[in-house]
Design a protein around this motif. Structure first.
Motif, PDB file in Angstrom:
ATOM      1  N   ALA A 111     125.407 117.754  41.063  1.00  0.00           N
ATOM      2  CA  ALA A 111     125.636 118.685  42.172  1.00  0.00           C
ATOM      3  C   ALA A 111     125.708 120.120  41.657  1.00  0.00           C
ATOM      4  O   ALA A 111     125.186 121.050  42.293  1.00  0.00           O
ATOM      5  N   ARG A 148     116.461 116.073  47.089  1.00  0.00           N
ATOM      6  CA  ARG A 148     116.925 117.330  47.670  1.00  0.00           C
ATOM      7  C   ARG A 148     115.915 118.459  47.475  1.00  0.00           C
ATOM      8  O   ARG A 148     116.180 119.600  47.836  1.00  0.00           O
ATOM      9  N   THR A 591     125.575 108.543  50.874  1.00  0.00           N
ATOM     10  CA  THR A 591     124.298 109.239  50.725  1.00  0.00           C
ATOM     11  C   THR A 591     124.442 110.432  49.796  1.00  0.00           C
ATOM     12  O   THR A 591     123.605 110.677  48.922  1.00  0.00           O
ATOM     13  N   GLN A 592     125.528 111.181  49.965  1.00  0.00           N
ATOM     14  CA  GLN A 592     125.756 112.371  49.149  1.00  0.00           C
ATOM     15  C   GLN A 592     125.819 112.029  47.666  1.00  0.00           C
ATOM     16  O   GLN A 592     125.317 112.767  46.819  1.00  0.00           O
ATOM     17  N   TYR A 593     126.429 110.887  47.355  1.00  0.00           N
ATOM     18  CA  TYR A 593     126.596 110.505  45.949  1.00  0.00           C
ATOM     19  C   TYR A 593     125.581 109.445  45.510  1.00  0.00           C
ATOM     20  O   TYR A 593     125.760 108.816  44.468  1.00  0.00           O
ATOM     21  N   VAL A 876     127.403 115.816  58.049  1.00  0.00           N
ATOM     22  CA  VAL A 876     126.994 116.493  56.827  1.00  0.00           C
ATOM     23  C   VAL A 876     127.398 117.945  56.935  1.00  0.00           C
ATOM     24  O   VAL A 876     127.668 118.456  58.028  1.00  0.00           O
ATOM     25  N   GLU A 881     121.971 118.222  53.018  1.00  0.00           N
ATOM     26  CA  GLU A 881     122.538 116.896  53.229  1.00  0.00           C
ATOM     27  C   GLU A 881     121.929 116.232  54.470  1.00  0.00           C
ATOM     28  O   GLU A 881     121.743 115.015  54.506  1.00  0.00           O
ATOM     29  N   ARG A 885     119.994 112.635  54.481  1.00  0.00           N
ATOM     30  CA  ARG A 885     120.297 111.494  55.365  1.00  0.00           C
ATOM     31  C   ARG A 885     119.044 111.007  56.076  1.00  0.00           C
ATOM     32  O   ARG A 885     118.815 109.802  56.193  1.00  0.00           O
TER      33      ARG A 885
END
Length: 896
Positions: A111, A148, A591-593, A876, A881, A885
């Motif tokens: 991140a 991303r 999802t973020q991680y 999000v 983000e 998703r």
């Protein structure tokens, strides 16, 4: 054919030929990155095809306009964790370099790097070479960044040998998970005969392009080596590149040849700092001679590399085993003498090559710990596996530690096979001989956990009991606390909730005594889950505390486990507001991680929620989305498959029976009540829909034989209610402590049951209750039921209502079905309005708020409100983000 460029440095022999289109494609993608539209470029081709030369040309062409970040993966016995990121560390900023040196959790590091890439202020080209050799932490990062990339001013270029990347190669999975709309595949082809002729024209001598093409197949490196060998006096063209390299080496002075042969055991760059301890005062002179002859080049950091990996391998192949061993030992000494003690992966490579047991055993634990700290668990296991080759030379305590550490890392990253179990048993034997009963108990607990992961519940229980017994024979400890918590977990998973709570509370007491926050997190999760599935809502607070502690201390998988357990409870117990919140938060968090396994399981539960809410089309869309994802395990797909079977059955789909049979077969394969019971109930519903109650008897018998203690109360209520509907009397145990709507229907209070289902928000169950109350007022009850069923498009039960209406003589009172197909835009899985779906489409295309406002002829403030609402519904915090998703859940994208 055309020539893009040709260097004037004849020592480098670098000529770029027949690569115009590929270079143009890359520069075009780099230009898009300048406009904030990032992309991934996969540059593939066999060894020697010119990938590195192309990258050099790209770097030269973009220099000044873009920040160029370059890193490579090396062919070490065990790859260096995050090797390319270390190569780029200086340009990624001091904060990133500090995170790398501190060995922080990979998610925090990744991140931070992505944030840094967005803050540099210039477009970026990030080049990762030889990705086929990448370690697993690097692959995780590339997947993380690739997902991303569209929201960053970055062109990510990965080069790799596609002839070495098969279907089972880990890089193949990474490629498959990159966003297809932003991923571009560029494959370098061999030179044509005309291209070979152009390359040959830059060398002195009389060469036959046709012969060169036939011998080399148009591979630029092969051509160059053969031309170089011929130019420097070889009488004939060698039959292979290996012979060509050998011919060149044989014409060197002995000291120069020894220099090249010695550094050929180093897969990556050769730092100039080791030249003196390795070759004495002549080291720098020998290096300059090799550079001058075009055999070695200096990279951007000043280190030495063979001009091509194939040249290094050809040089290495000349060395007999004894000479390779001696060279590894010399290089190992030089690295340590030059102050590279912390380069554990590099030192391990040469210690293993030198067959230095003492050094391998000394280095392996530190190398493994460094790799594991970066999330490279497979590489950690590989280091420890190397140590196991020399374990007979280790003292008993060190040997036991290596066995248990390897078992841990291998169990995380490879598979839980018999070797992993045997390693734990070896550790137990050694620790027992040393009198370390604390370590014996800890390894017994791990054996229990490993057997549970393998689905061997009897063995898991046996080893759990042994672990507790062993640890209770010595003073209380943190190890005993975790053993108690494991017992709690096993009881909870087997629906023995009282025992789970008892053992969990014992674990909590010890966890607080020894300050073990992870044990507290684990135990609270077990206790909270056990309580809520016994209808004790105090468990919600315990689960939320477990979640808060997990998030605070960075235990991401523990947090994912809480989201999963609490979401499952909320869905199964029809607490839809809680389910909406926990599913939305949990899916966004996973999802973020990049916790993909947890994500897809939760999405399956979201499909179940939509099914319960009567949103059959949304349930079908979501379930199909999960099932269409490749390489998910049966267990992860099963919630979605179960939902799809029930949805198709209610929609009256042609393949409903086949889907139901497939889901039932998969559920039975797990041998777990939580999956088997819902599918037996589904078959009972199918029997009712087909007006064939006799086909339900076997399933009732099996459910009744399990007893109510094998199910939570909502499943008990559902089983008992279906029995009543089909004229079967359930055992008395199935009539106790039922949820309100089931209790009401069984007691004949149909209006109350209907009202309760309406309050909960479960229209399908509301319609079923109306149908069951049709005997008293068939006209009105069946008409109301039919309105609901037609609204949610439940065609199959609507047909059963029509049959009952005809039997009661009230068919004329039923509402007529609406005509026309289902409109996908009518609903959205997370509740986006039609306008919000339109705006989401613009967001996915990279449009700014101002651009969207202009396109839709709305004020920018109005668009900002819509965007804020979209982010809230997706749970999000920003556009990146949101993009992530939708990539993971394409059914969230706007409908065409």
């Amino acid at each position: 054919m055309s020539v893009c460029s040709e260097t004037t440095d004849r020592g480098d022999y670098r000529v770029l030929i027949e690569r115009d289109e590929t270079l143009q494609s890359l520069t075009s993608l780099a230009a898009d990155a300048s406009d904030g539209r990032g992309a991934v470029a996969l540059v593939a081709g066999e060894a020697g095809i010119g990938k590195t030369t192309l990258m050099d040309a790209l770097r030269d062409q973009l220099k000044g306009a873009h920040v160029i970040l370059m890193g490579g993966c090396d062919a070490l016995f065990t790859p260096r964790p995050l090797g390319p990121i270390h190569d780029m560390g200086r340009l990624l900023g001091s904060s990133t370099a500090k995170l790398l040196s501190d060995g922080v959790h990979s998610s925090e590091l990744f991140a931070a790097i992505v944030e840094r890439l967005g803050d540099i202020g210039q477009p970026i080209v990030m080049i990762v070479e030889d990705t086929h050799w990448a370690d697993y932490a690097t692959l995780d990062f590339l997947k993380f960044l690739g997902r991303r990339i569209s929201m960053l001013p970055v062109l990510l270029v990965m080069t790799y040998r596609d002839d070495e990347v098969g279907q089972d190669h880990p890089f193949t999975q990474v490629i498959g998970e990159l966003p297809s709309g932003y991923t571009h595949r560029l494959r370098l082809q061999p030179l044509s005969e005309a291209g070979v002729a152009t390359l040959a024209s830059s060398f002195d001598g009389d060469h036959s392009p046709t012969d060169l093409f036939d011998v080399t197949g148009g591979n630029p490196f092969f051509v160059t080596e053969l031309l170089a060998s011929h130019e420097r006096g070889a009488a004939t063209i060698p039959a292979s590149v290996k012979d060509a390299v050998a011919a060149r080496l044989n014409r060197l002075a002995p000291a120069e040849r020894d220099f090249l042969e010695t550094i050929s055991v180093i897969p990556g760059p050769t730092p100039t700092e080791i030249l003196s301890p390795l070759f004495g005062p002549d080291g720098e002179t020998l290096a300059m001679a090799a550079i001058g002859r075009g055999l070695v080049v200096k990279d951007a950091g000043g280190a030495l590399r063979f001009r091509h990996e194939l040249a290094r391998l050809a040089t290495l192949s000349r060395l007999q085993a004894v000479r390779q061993k001696e060279s590894h030992a010399r290089v190992l000494f030089a690295f340590e003498k030059a102050g590279f003690e912390a380069k554990y992966d590099l030192l391990m490579h040469h210690a293993a090559g030198a067959q230095d047991a003492r050094k391998v055993l000394q280095l392996a634990p530190s190398a493994a710990a460094t790799a594991a700290g970066l999330g490279a668990h497979r590489e950690a296991a590989a280091h420890l596996a190397t140590a196991l080759r020399f374990v007979d030379h280790a003292e008993p305590e060190l040997a036991a530690e290596i066995y248990e550490q390897w078992a841990y890392e291998a169990g995380l990253s490879i598979s839980i096979d018999n070797e992993v179990l045997d390693a734990r048993r070896h550790a137990i034997t050694l620790w027992r001989a040393l009198g370390r009963m604390d370590k014996v108990g800890e390894n017994l607990r791990w054996l229990s956990r490993l057997h549970w992961y393998r689905g061997e519940s009897v063995e898991a229980t046996r080893f759990s009991e042994e672990a507790v017994k062993t640890l209770e024979s010595i003073p209380a400890s943190a190890e005993r606390a975790m053993a108690y918590s494991l017992r709690s977990q096993l009881h909870m998973l087997n629906d023995q909730m009282e025992e789970s709570i008892d053992w969990g509370e014992r674990a909590l007491g010890l966890a607080d005594e020894f300050g073990e926050v992870e044990v507290r997190i684990h135990a609270l999760n077990n206790i909270g889950t056990a309580r809520v599935f016994r209808n004790d809502r105090r468990g919600i607070a315990e689960l939320e505390e477990s979640l808060a502690l997990s998030l605070k201390h960075g235990f991401h998988e523990h947090a994912a486990r809480v989201y999963t357990n609490l979401s499952e409870y909320a869905v199964e117990f029809r607490d839809f507001p809680l389910a909406e919140r926990m599913l939305s938060e949990g899916i966004a968090f996973d999802t973020q991680y990049d916790l993909d396994t947890w994500t897809h399981y939760l999405v399956g539960r979201q499909a179940q929620l939509r099914l319960f809410q009567g949103r059959l089309r949304d349930a079908e869309t979501i379930a199909n989305g999960v099932l269409n994802i490749d390489k998910l395990t049966l267990l992860i797909k099963l919630p979605a498959l179960t939902v799809l079977a029930k949805t198709k059955m209610r929609l009256g789909a042609d393949d409903a029976d086949a889907t139901l049979a497939r889901a039932f077969e998969n559920a039975m394969a797990t041998d777990e009540f939580q999956y088997v019971v819902p599918m037996r109930i589904a078959y009972i519903e199918a029997a009712w829909l087909n007006n064939a109650p006799e086909t339900a008897h076997e399933h009732f018998e099996r459910l009744f034989s399990l007893g109510p203690d094998a199910m939570h109360r909502w499943r008990v209520g559902e089983t008992a209610t279906w029995a009543k509907r089909l004229g079967i009397t359930p055992p008395t145990g199935f009539l106790k402590d039922l949820p309100a709507p089931y209790r009401m229907e069984i007691d004949g209070r149909i209006d109350d049951a209907v009202a309760e289902w309406r309050r909960i928000g479960a229209p399908y169950e509301e319609a079923l209750a109306l149908i069951c109350g049709a005997a008293d007022d068939p006209g009105e009850s069946l008409a109301d039921a039919q309105k609901i069923l037609l609204r949610i498009e439940a065609s199959a039960p609507a047909g059963e209502v029509a049959r009952l209406a005809r039997a009661h003589g009230v068919a004329s009172s039923l509402p007529r079905p609406r005509r026309g197909p289902y409109k996908a835009a009518r609903n959205h899985p997370v509740g986006l309005t039609k306008r919000e779906q339109t705006i989401l489409g613009f967001i996915l295309a990279g449009a700014s708020n101002a651009e969207i406002a202009e396109k839709l002829s709305r004020s920018q403030r109005t668009i900002e409100h819509h965007v804020s609402s979209i982010l809230t519904k997706l749970h999000v915090s920003n556009r990146m983000e949101a993009m992530l998703r939708v990539q993971n859940e394409p059914w969230l994208a706007p409908h065409e």
